[in-house]
Design an enzyme around this catalytic site. Structure first.
Site, PDB file in Angstrom:
ATOM      1  N   ASP A   1      -0.260  -5.863  -0.334  1.00 35.58           N
ATOM      2  CA  ASP A   1       0.069  -4.932  -1.411  1.00 35.58           C
ATOM      3  C   ASP A   1       1.303  -4.112  -1.075  1.00 35.58           C
ATOM      4  O   ASP A   1       2.089  -3.752  -1.949  1.00 35.58           O
ATOM      5  CB  ASP A   1      -1.133  -4.008  -1.670  1.00 35.58           C
ATOM      6  CG  ASP A   1      -0.998  -3.220  -2.959  1.00 35.58           C
ATOM      7  OD1 ASP A   1      -0.348  -3.725  -3.889  1.00 35.58           O
ATOM      8  OD2 ASP A   1      -1.538  -2.111  -3.044  1.00 35.58           O
TER       9      ASP A   1
ATOM     10  N   CYS B   1       4.658  -0.384  -7.571  1.00 40.02           N
ATOM     11  CA  CYS B   1       4.175  -1.199  -8.684  1.00 40.02           C
ATOM     12  C   CYS B   1       5.347  -1.569  -9.578  1.00 40.02           C
ATOM     13  O   CYS B   1       6.008  -0.684 -10.126  1.00 40.02           O
ATOM     14  CB  CYS B   1       3.123  -0.449  -9.493  1.00 40.02           C
ATOM     15  SG  CYS B   1       2.533  -1.387 -10.930  1.00 40.02           S
TER      16      CYS B   1
END
Length: 310
Positions: A17, A241
């Site tokens: 991530d 993100c």
């Protein structure tokens, strides 16, 4: 309010991530070394890579190479993200201990992120979950945008509960409640967790907080007060993100470990070795760590080294 847990399990998500949205290429050798440094620091749960199309996430195109290059430890669980059956079948060859499927609590985010509705995303994941469990592989689910969405704004707890139930119904064994864009505050996070706990046991729920507005440590503390004892963190505060402009990285592992150790809560992580891992990946990326604790302790280290040299 429950008493704080005496021990917390941290899932280190920096290699996957944390790095997946990096524009500059990060070599497989660097990723492998990062995993090795993280497990040397005491991490028992490491999210290594993602088996997604390199067209969409080019940074993870070396997934099989990274998994093959890791010197595995019997006491460490290595997980990978698998968005569909094609990804799962590819991942299966690398022998992951755990797979991760993901869904959004926001319809708009789901459409932007994976081009389908929440219900359709669950239909895609159902056969993946079934295949993984049949193969004896643990299944973790991740729910993004549980308190806020870049397109819809605030996300109602009812939406979180709806997604949690769908995940539970298809056989997901553990669920992560994620503040993907870092807009959450303790009360909002508590409500999202409460909605999730209607469908999952406290021992099967974790928190995943981004630090865009500097609230991630406070949100972690709020979750701890509810009895949540599992959290995703990223060394050096890696991450972001691509669908949320301005969203910063995950809460830094160093910051969470420092807080927990200061509260007398065990993590099994060696903070000094963790600092080394964070410094390693920060240097590889050519930028300073995003961890406040790491900045302070590394400055203290440097000062001590100068004093010794004088």
């Amino acid at each position: 309010m429950k008493s704080y847990p005496t021990r917390v399990k941290l899932v280190e998500v920096g290699p996957r991530d944390g790095l997946q949205n990096e524009k500059q290429p990060v070599s497989a050798a660097v990723k492998i070394e990062l995993v090795h440094r993280l497990q040397e620091a005491g991490h028992k749960e490491i999210e290594v890579t993602s088996f997604v199309s390199p067209k969409w996430v080019p940074q993870m195109a070396d997934n099989a190479e990274v998994m093959a290059g890791i010197t595995r430890r019997a006491d460490v669980r290595y997980s990978v993200l698998t968005p569909n059956m094609k990804g799962f079948e590819a991942a299966l060859l690398s022998r992951p201990d755990e797979i991760v499927v993901f869904g959004a609590a926001s319809e708009a985010f789901s459409q932007k992120n994976i081009n389908c509705s929440i219900a359709e995303s669950i239909e895609r994941f159902a056969p993946v979950v079934a295949a993984a469990r049949a193969a004896g592989i643990y299944v973790r689910g991740a729910m993004s945008c549980t308190v806020g969405c870049p397109y819809e704004g605030d996300v109602a707890p009812a939406q979180v509960g709806y997604l949690a139930k769908l995940m539970k119904d298809i056989g997901v064994q553990h669920i992560g409640v994620a503040d993907t864009i870092g807009v959450g505050t303790p009360i909002k996070v508590r409500k999202a967790l409460e909605a999730t706990l209607q469908h999952f046991d406290i021992n099967d729920v974790s928190g995943h907080f981004h630090d865009t507005y500097g609230q991630a440590v406070a949100n972690t503390l709020a979750a701890l007060a509810m009895g949540v004892w599992q959290f995703d963190t990223a060394v050096a505060g890696l991450g972001g993100c691509p669908y949320a402009k301005g969203a910063t990285g995950n809460v830094a592992t160093e910051d969470v470990v420092y807080m927990l150790h200061g509260m007398g809560i065990e993590t099994g992580v060696d903070l000094d070795k963790l600092l080394d891992a964070g410094e390693f990946i920060s240097q590889a990326l050519g930028r300073p760590t995003q961890s406040r604790v790491a900045k302070a302790l590394l400055a203290k280290r440097a000062s001590a080294a100068v004093c010794e040299a004088v």
